[in-house]
Motif scaffolding. Structure first.
Motif, PDB file in Angstrom:
ATOM      1  N   GLN C 509       0.892  -1.236   0.030  1.00 13.78           N
ATOM      2  CA  GLN C 509      -0.109  -0.185  -0.060  1.00 13.78           C
ATOM      3  C   GLN C 509       0.827   1.142   0.208  1.00 13.78           C
ATOM      4  O   GLN C 509       0.485   2.325   0.544  1.00 13.78           O
ATOM      5  N   GLY C 510       1.976   1.204  -0.714  1.00 12.05           N
ATOM      6  CA  GLY C 510       2.641   2.424  -0.978  1.00 12.05           C
ATOM      7  C   GLY C 510       3.581   2.485   0.032  1.00 12.05           C
ATOM      8  O   GLY C 510       4.551   3.705  -0.007  1.00 12.05           O
ATOM      9  N   LYS C 511       4.201   1.679   1.023  1.00  5.27           N
ATOM     10  CA  LYS C 511       5.320   2.132   2.097  1.00  5.27           C
ATOM     11  C   LYS C 511       6.463   1.907   1.460  1.00  5.27           C
ATOM     12  O   LYS C 511       7.287   2.822   1.871  1.00  5.27           O
ATOM     13  N   MET C 512       6.749   1.244   0.182  1.00  6.48           N
ATOM     14  CA  MET C 512       8.021   0.995  -0.337  1.00  6.48           C
ATOM     15  C   MET C 512       7.944   1.946  -1.500  1.00  6.48           C
ATOM     16  O   MET C 512       9.130   2.115  -2.282  1.00  6.48           O
ATOM     17  N   CYS C 513       6.598   2.311  -1.934  1.00 11.18           N
ATOM     18  CA  CYS C 513       6.689   2.803  -3.487  1.00 11.18           C
ATOM     19  C   CYS C 513       6.086   4.329  -3.749  1.00 11.18           C
ATOM     20  O   CYS C 513       6.126   4.804  -4.734  1.00 11.18           O
ATOM     21  N   ALA C 514       5.342   4.613  -2.508  1.00 13.41           N
ATOM     22  CA  ALA C 514       4.621   6.061  -2.675  1.00 13.41           C
ATOM     23  C   ALA C 514       5.367   7.099  -3.167  1.00 13.41           C
ATOM     24  O   ALA C 514       5.092   7.959  -3.952  1.00 13.41           O
ATOM     25  N   VAL C 515       6.662   7.219  -2.338  1.00 10.47           N
ATOM     26  CA  VAL C 515       7.369   8.369  -2.598  1.00 10.47           C
ATOM     27  C   VAL C 515       7.902   8.356  -3.830  1.00 10.47           C
ATOM     28  O   VAL C 515       8.074   9.426  -4.599  1.00 10.47           O
ATOM     29  N   ALA C 516       8.510   7.262  -4.312  1.00  7.89           N
ATOM     30  CA  ALA C 516       9.040   6.954  -5.518  1.00  7.89           C
ATOM     31  C   ALA C 516       8.107   7.550  -6.656  1.00  7.89           C
ATOM     32  O   ALA C 516       8.518   8.217  -7.546  1.00  7.89           O
ATOM     33  N   SER C 517       6.955   6.938  -6.432  1.00  6.30           N
ATOM     34  CA  SER C 517       5.791   7.236  -7.632  1.00  6.30           C
ATOM     35  C   SER C 517       5.709   8.801  -7.579  1.00  6.30           C
ATOM     36  O   SER C 517       5.596   9.298  -8.853  1.00  6.30           O
ATOM     37  N   ILE C 518       5.595   9.396  -6.540  1.00  3.37           N
ATOM     38  CA  ILE C 518       5.435  10.937  -6.498  1.00  3.37           C
ATOM     39  C   ILE C 518       6.527  11.536  -7.073  1.00  3.37           C
ATOM     40  O   ILE C 518       6.262  12.436  -8.269  1.00  3.37           O
ATOM     41  N   HIS C 519       7.857  11.201  -7.064  1.00  7.37           N
ATOM     42  CA  HIS C 519       8.810  11.671  -7.988  1.00  7.37           C
ATOM     43  C   HIS C 519       8.974  11.388  -9.290  1.00  7.37           C
ATOM     44  O   HIS C 519       9.008  12.375  -9.936  1.00  7.37           O
ATOM     45  N   LEU C 520       8.542  10.222  -9.680  1.00  9.91           N
ATOM     46  CA  LEU C 520       8.742   9.791 -10.923  1.00  9.91           C
ATOM     47  C   LEU C 520       7.520  10.598 -11.601  1.00  9.91           C
ATOM     48  O   LEU C 520       7.784  10.934 -12.676  1.00  9.91           O
ATOM     49  N   THR C 521       6.309  10.698 -10.909  1.00  8.84           N
ATOM     50  CA  THR C 521       5.278  11.218 -11.649  1.00  8.84           C
ATOM     51  C   THR C 521       5.644  12.694 -11.776  1.00  8.84           C
ATOM     52  O   THR C 521       5.342  13.576 -13.126  1.00  8.84           O
ATOM     53  N   ALA C 522       6.100  13.207 -10.838  1.00  7.64           N
ATOM     54  CA  ALA C 522       6.431  14.900 -10.755  1.00  7.64           C
ATOM     55  C   ALA C 522       7.606  15.002 -12.002  1.00  7.64           C
ATOM     56  O   ALA C 522       7.252  16.013 -12.965  1.00  7.64           O
ATOM     57  N   ALA C 523       8.496  14.051 -12.036  1.00  7.42           N
ATOM     58  CA  ALA C 523       9.638  14.406 -13.197  1.00  7.42           C
ATOM     59  C   ALA C 523       8.959  14.063 -14.516  1.00  7.42           C
ATOM     60  O   ALA C 523       9.086  14.994 -15.363  1.00  7.42           O
TER      61      ALA C 523
END
Lengths: 89, 394, 935
Positions: C509-523
């Protein structure tokens, strides 16, 4: 869950209460009201997104019907109180 | 899939609500009627509302003849959708079981089966042995409180990827020239002499003569902008999903008495829902009572699932009407149309609603299929009572 | 009892030895087992990554239990552990072939595939469904034991690490009643595996202070699942669910270490620093033989030192920063240090064999790869993100700091506090916050709290996706490239990316990947991470078994006082709402016959019963009921029909006036509570002056004594005169029957002479058996609900809820006689006047079946066929039975008003086996004048 302050019993878990709907006064003289206005009374609702007044019944408690002022978007209860006088509705 | 546009100063039609209903209407306006100067507005991303929060169950086993015919048209559109859009919406025919735990429920199921079959929809009553064969995970043994006496079996019951439906309609509408404006909030609707003249939004004003309210949770808020009164009360409806499991549940199972419905998705997760929340609200927070309740009722039906973990719970908003039927069509304000009041059964009706509202907006004539659901029915005392067939209506 | 000596367990069919205190994962690591699972989509081998229960890599099947986190579950002797999602074996998984097709299976591939030919889609779908899912449900899982308990506290602290403990101690010292929850087996959080003595000493000191505070209770292996309104917290602890109410909450949940994005970053052997430390210090297991450490803060150096101390070769340390005087490479003289480098690629078949390091160029991106380093362990100590899900749920405002790349607490709602790394900062004022929380809970007003603010930011991870498969979402096998592709296809907001790519939607549920997803989507969208937003944090924060949420099944079942007698005498019981009632005793038709010809007795104790007293009752009842009740004389009984302002029938029952101001009212089974509430509404609304209402349903048992010989039986039980003159129809008498004080109502649902006997519930069984004994010589039989249904149908009495529904009005239901329009105002009057004026559309009416040998089922539809032979539904059957008394099938149905108006009008009932002809019938089928009732 939500703590609802019953005017008799104080703050209790909302599971003890039954929701009675938004405050919606019954016309004191139903026959004096025309069909459209009567239909509005029976069916139409304000359904406000924000602060409104509503009825609660202390079902698993003292059996009191009382009013609450609640913000329906946040479920914040601003106050609970008894109607000022018999409301006839 | 869909482009970004600046807000044009005017559109022929403005649709408020970028879920399946609004996007379907835009698509059919373009596809069936050649009307492409259309804007779909949503205050968030498309499908952020009910369309992205429902439990994806499609069926047409309703109680009234009007309801059955209506939902069946929608089911047909869903079953053809992948080919029509060249986009796989993962439509999955599962079969749908509505369990009857009392003799009153058996009576209602038989009534639904009869009404369904008379409209050409496959439904029939089956007994515990047949139920067990279709759904080995169900406990059909002696149960003092919730015996499974029979079930309404509806083979066309299906599940689908709800987001894909939204994306499919959006892409198709976009391709035909419809402007989809996400993150655009409607702040007002202007009228003059009893007719709509334009829509005020956070990105500017749009001049238009036709506005469709295709929102869920916000129907009253939008209708208030033109002074149209609605018999709607908004309640949260919660749902949840389990961790992915190897497939064991082929059918969709619903129990009215136990207030629970469940299916297993193509990803292996159990998707579960229950009755609307006990009090009206616009809050999407959800509650522990829901999680406890649904877990308890799931285990009444499927005791072997006690180790299955709940992964996530969420909520959406349901606009409930007095007769558990939607409100579609004209209002006293000219140019202001409604496709609201969808309660807990809106997603399954998206395609046909969109098509019918498109026809109404384009031609000015209310299609017979949706005439029973007019707002005026409350004033005419001609309600369409579907409480017995909404999944957990009572 | 925890084992004290090494023991055996089974994994993937092989026996392994475990040490006391091992988790399944640490025991496997101890035995050199690196591959624990296969990933969801590509079936890639996966091993221990976080060892903290956050990632999906170590999910295993333990007996009946699917999806168990091996790193959090203590291993037990004889335990059978199975890998999931691998066939035929973990080592040789045929589905791994999917990985070769990876190029054809990018994100969202299934939306573009299997569309034509349409008829093949179900076949493809069957394959997709079978491939999906992780753990397995055993349909024969036996029942379990679960408990739920409430807990109240002034302050609840969530997280028993250093900050949590310090704030809890401070709050308790300030006088608050404090409860602390930690999900691990021992308190102390990272102090348990810091690997140095100061940490151990600090932990011991904190625990000593905890023990000395009686108003501080700590619960371990207790996971807080979410935050609900007014600080309502569910906490799962083994098979127990705590439901906790707090006045203030301190969130000290720490942070999740984050993986880095580089090619093949999911290989077994790649571990987060915390996992390495847990293995080293808690379990004394070497996580590998030859390690490379990648870090961006000082902790990474400490981990490298700890590995060396444990005998692990550290082949390289890549520090993404540039050298500062504060860090001395002399600390690790034997380790090659690569400043300003990061890892860009990992390689290996089933587990890690080597990594590639590259220098970071001026703009922070990796340059050309420089170093290949063979290793079997890659330690990632490259940043964390606050575990702030609870704070979001509680309404905190979290802000993203561009400078530090970290999410920090910006604003907290009243009663919610945060300490430690969850705030996004390293330092905190845990003790001060603890005091503030206590003051808040104890109602001692303090100044509004500013969230804890340190000067050193929690090191944030930096995402520089490399070519190759850099997995963002380990649960769903979503790569960095997939996210870029999703955005390119038009899914250009975080929520759309999430739904299209399914990133963050798996078990973590995003513990490992939410932040990465935010950064990648932002980029990919050219927006800042702050503008990209976050996905919604939802409960449960850790997946929780349905059994724990459900607790013990507690479904109330209501039985009448005579329930046991019924069962002993062969009653076939049925469900009636919450109640159990006898449907029949083996021969319902014989029961009908007995009532018509002799006498019968039915247990109707399930009826709702209300007592109303006071001078205001007559006016009150006249307003609530459509019937006239206010003028009911003392000693009389009348049928009452209740409606609402919409004109819809709510309930019916019988009203008896026992005395001037004493009324006794029955409601339909199961409805007393609702009618009581309804009455209270109108009473409290202003109509209740001089009215007092009590629900006495459970106080009385009730039996209906019915049949031509009923009087004889009744007379045998009392000395009072119960002749027809002394006790006429529709009267009530208070009599002693067989010594039991009763109120007896003479009414007639069954159409025979009958007496409804109400007695105090405690006398129920005695009176029931006494009446039966007295009735034996008259041919008395007990009868059940089924017989009653036939009897009432023969009199054309309707059953509310069966013959009527939530929209039926009394006029259409044929009850115009029960609506007294001459009363000034009653609920429904206004609407019913309109119904009357508009004319009825549909009517409830009786029918007799003409087609011989058929009793149509209830629910069948009445149809009219048009010229083309197509049937249109015009009505339906609500009640239908074969009447033994009349020798034909009869029933009630809804029909269009014109058809229902004339008795004898024929109509057709649609039935699969062939249409059934019937005709309209008005009034009772049996004894139309009601002579038998009044006899």
């Amino acid at each position: 869950m939500l703590l609802l302050p019953c005017p008799n019993c104080g703050p209790r878990n909302v599971a003890e209460f039954r929701y009675g709907g938004e405050m919606h006064p019954r016309p004191p003289a139903p026959e004096a009201v025309d069909d459209e206005a009567w239909t509005d009374f029976i069916y139409m609702r304000a359904n406000k997104a924000g602060r409104h007044r509503e009825w609660w019944y202390h079902h698993r408690g003292c059996g009191l019907w009382f009013l609450a002022e609640r913000d329906t978007t946040t479920n914040t209860i601003l106050r609970t109180y008894l109607p000022a006088q018999p409301h006839g509705s | 899939m869909w482009r970004h546009h600046d807000l044009a100063p005017s559109y022929d039609v403005v649709i408020i609500g970028g879920g399946v209903h609004g996007l379907a209407c835009a698509y059919y306006l373009a596809q069936d009627h050649g009307i492409t100067n259309v804007a779909v507005l949503d205050k968030s991303y498309i499908g952020a509302g009910g369309s992205g929060r429902n439990t994806t169950i499609l069926r047409s086993n309703y109680l009234t003849p009007e309801g059955v015919v209506f939902y069946d048209e929608s089911l047909k559109l869903y079953s053809q959708m992948a080919e029509e859009f060249d986009f796989n919406v993962l439509f999955s025919r599962r079969g749908h079981l509505t369990l009857a735990h009392t003799d009153g429920a058996v009576r209602t199921m038989r009534r639904r089966a009869e009404v369904n079959r008379l409209q050409g929809v496959e439904s029939w009553l089956i007994g515990p042995n047949e139920i067990k064969r279709l759904c080995p995970a169900l406990d059909v043994s002696e149960h003092p409180r919730y015996p499974i006496l029979a079930a309404l079996y509806h083979p066309p019951g299906s599940i689908i990827r709800h987001d894909a439906v939204v994306w499919g309609y959006a892409a198709q509408a976009d391709r035909r020239g419809v402007h989809i404006h996400q993150h655009t909030t409607v702040t007002g609707i202007r009228t003059a002499n009893g007719r709509v003249t334009g829509v005020e939004t956070t990105r500017g004003f749009i001049k238009t003569g036709a506005v469709l309210n295709a929102t869920a949770g916000w129907a009253t808020t939008i209708a208030d902008m033109v002074g149209v009164r609605l018999p709607i009360v908004t309640y949260p409806l919660q749902a949840c999903v389990s961790e992915p499991l190897k497939p064991f549940l082929d059918v969709i199972v619903v129990s009215g008495s136990l207030h629970v419905y469940v299916s297993q998705s193509d990803r292996g997760e159990l998707v579960m829902g229950a009755a609307v929340d006990p009090f009206a609200s616009y809050s999407l927070r959800g509650s522990l009572a829901f999680a406890e309740g649904i877990a308890g009722h799931m285990l009444e039906l499927f005791p072997a699932l006690r180790h299955v973990r709940m992964l996530r719970q969420w909520a959406g908003l349901c606009d409930m009407t007095p007769d558990y039927s939607p409100i579609m069509g004209l209002t006293p304000v000219e140019g202001f149309f409604l496709d609201v009041g969808w309660g807990t059964y809106g997603f399954k009706a998206g395609p046909i609603s969109g098509r019918c509202l498109a026809e109404l907006i384009a031609t000015g004539h209310t299609p017979p299929l949706i005439f029973p659901f007019r707002l005026a029915r409350f004033y005419e005392r001609d309600l369409v009572g579907e409480k017995g067939a909404a999944s957990v209506g009572h | 009892m925890a084992p004290e000596a090494p023991f055996d367990f089974v994994f993937a069919g092989r026996v392994y030895r475990a040490q006391p205190g091992d988790t399944i994962a640490s025991a496997l690591a101890r035995n050199g087992v690196r591959v624990i699972s296969r990933s969801f989509k590509y079936h890639r081998p996966r091993g221990l990554l976080c060892a903290a229960g956050h990632c999906p890599n170590c999910l295993v099947q333990v007996g009946d239990e699917p999806n168990v986190r091996a790193c959090m579950r203590p291993v037990e002797p004889e335990m059978i552990v199975e890998p999931q999602n691998a066939w035929p074996s973990l080592g040789f998984d045929l589905m791994a072939a999917v990985g070769w097709l990876e190029r054809f299976l990018p994100v969202g591939f299934y939306y573009k595939a299997f569309i034509r030919p349409r008829r093949l889609w179900p076949w493809f779908e069957r394959f997709l469904r079978r491939a999906a899912g992780l753990g397995r449900v055993n349909l024969a899982t036996p029942p379990g034991d679960y408990v739920k308990q409430y807990l109240h506290a002034d302050v609840v602290v969530i997280g028993g690490g250093r900050s949590g403990l310090r704030s809890a101690i401070a709050a308790a010292t300030a006088g608050a009643d404090v409860v602390l929850f930690d999900e691990n087996p021992t308190l102390g959080g990272r102090l348990n595996y810091s690997g140095d003595e100061t940490a151990a000493a600090e932990r011991a000191a904190l625990l000593a202070r905890v023990a000395a505070l009686p108003n501080l209770r700590c619960y371990t292996q207790a996971t807080v699942l979410g935050w609900f309104e007014d600080h309502w917290l569910p906490v799962s602890q083994g098979n127990r669910l705590w439901k906790v109410r707090a006045k203030a909450v301190i969130v000290a949940t720490g942070a999740y270490e984050q993986p880095l994005l580089f090619a093949n970053n999911d290989l077994p052997g790649i571990m987060l620093a915390g996992a390495v430390r847990r293995l080293l210090h808690q379990h004394r297991v070497k996580p590998g033989e030859r390690a490379v450490v990648v870090t961006n803060h000082d902790e990474g150096w400490a981990v490298a030192a700890e590995l060396l101390a444990a005998g692990v070769t550290v082949a390289a340390l890549a520090d993404e920063r540039h050298p500062t005087p504060a860090i001395l490479s002399a600390d690790l003289p034997t380790v090659p240090i690569f400043w300003g480098h990061t890892v860009v690629r990992a390689e290996g078949r089933a587990s890690l064999r080597r990594v590639w390091l590259a220098p970071l160029t001026v703009d922070g991106r990796p340059g050309a790869p420089l170093q290949t380093i063979p290793c079997d362990l890659l330690v990632i100590a490259a940043g964390s993100t606050p575990a702030n899900g609870l704070l979001y749920q509680a309404g905190a405002r979290i802000a993203y700091h561009d400078e530090t790349g970290q999410f920090v607490v910006a604003e907290l709602p009243p009663g919610v506090f945060a300490v430690g790394r969850v705030t996004g900062w390293e330092e905190d004022q845990a003790a001060e916050v603890g005091r503030q929380a206590a003051a808040f809970a104890l109602d001692q007003h303090t100044a509004p709290d500013l969230p804890s603010h340190g000067t050193r930011s929690l090191p944030a991870p930096c995402y520089r996706p490399t070519p190759g498969k850099a997995f963002v979402c380990l649960c769903e096998d979503v790569t960095a490239k997939d996210i870029a592709m999703a955005v390119a296809e038009g899914f250009d907001s975080l929520e759309l990316v999430k739904r299209y790519a399914t990133v963050t939607m798996g078990p973590c549920q995003g513990k490992m990947c939410a932040v990465a997803s935010i950064h990648l989507t932002a980029a990919a969208t050219g927006r800042s991470p702050a503008a990209t937003g976050v996905t919604t944090a939802r409960p449960p924060l850790t997946p929780v078994p349905l059994g724990v949420l459900a607790g013990q099944p507690m479904e109330p079942l209501r039985r009448t006082p005579v329930d046991e007698w019924h069962r002993r005498h062969g009653a076939h019981m049925m469900v009636a709402g919450l109640w159990q009632r006898p449907e029949h005793y083996g021969d319902p038709l014989a029961e009908v016959k007995a009532v018509r010809e002799a006498v019968g007795l039915i247990d109707v104790s399930t009826l709702g019963k209300l007592r109303l007293t006071g001078p205001g009752v007559p006016a009150f009842l006249d307003r609530l009921y459509t019937t006239r009740l206010g003028d009911l004389p003392v000693g009389r009984v009348r049928y009452g029909l209740m409606g609402n302002d919409e004109g819809v029938i709510l309930d019916d029952g019988v009203t008896a006036r026992l005395d001037e101001q004493e009324w006794y009212i029955t409601t339909t089974t199961g409805n007393a509570e609702a009618i009581y509430e309804w009455m209270q509404w109108w009473a409290q609304a202003g109509w209740g002056e001089g009215v007092h209402i009590t629900d006495v349903t459970d106080d009385f048992a009730a039996f209906n004594l019915a049949g031509p010989r009923a009087r004889a039986v009744l007379q045998a039980l009392t000395t009072a005169d119960v002749g027809n003159t002394a006790f006429p129809y529709l009267h009530v008498r208070q009599l002693e029957l067989a010594g039991v004080p009763c109120r007896v109502l003479r009414i007639g649902f069954t159409g025979e002479l009958s007496y409804e006997i109400h007695c105090p519930a405690g006398f129920g069984p005695y009176l029931w058996e006494t009446i039966l004994a007295a009735g034996a010589e008259f041919g008395m039989r007990p009868f059940g609900v089924e017989a009653q249904r036939v009897l009432r149908l023969e009199k054309a009495h309707l059953i509310i809820g069966q013959d009527t529904d939530a929209m039926s009005d009394p006029l259409s239901a044929g009850m115009a006689w029960a609506v007294k329009f001459d009363k000034p105002d009653f609920l429904g009057r206004r609407s019913l006047l309109r119904v009357r004026a508009q004319g009825l559309r549909q009517r409830l009416v009786g029918f007799e079946v003409l087609t011989p040998g058929v009793t149509p089922e209830e629910g069948l539809q009445i149809v009219q066929t048009d010229g083309n032979g197509r049937p249109t539904i015009i009505g339906w059957i609500t009640s239908s039975r074969y009447s033994p008394t009349l020798g034909k099938a009869i029933g009630l149905c809804w029909l269009p008003a014109e058809l229902a108006a004339r008795p004898g009008t024929p109509f057709t009932i649609h039935r699969e086996a062939g249409p059934v002809q019937a005709r309209v019938h008005h009034g009772p089928f049996y004894d139309p004048t009601g002579a038998r009732l009044r006899s």
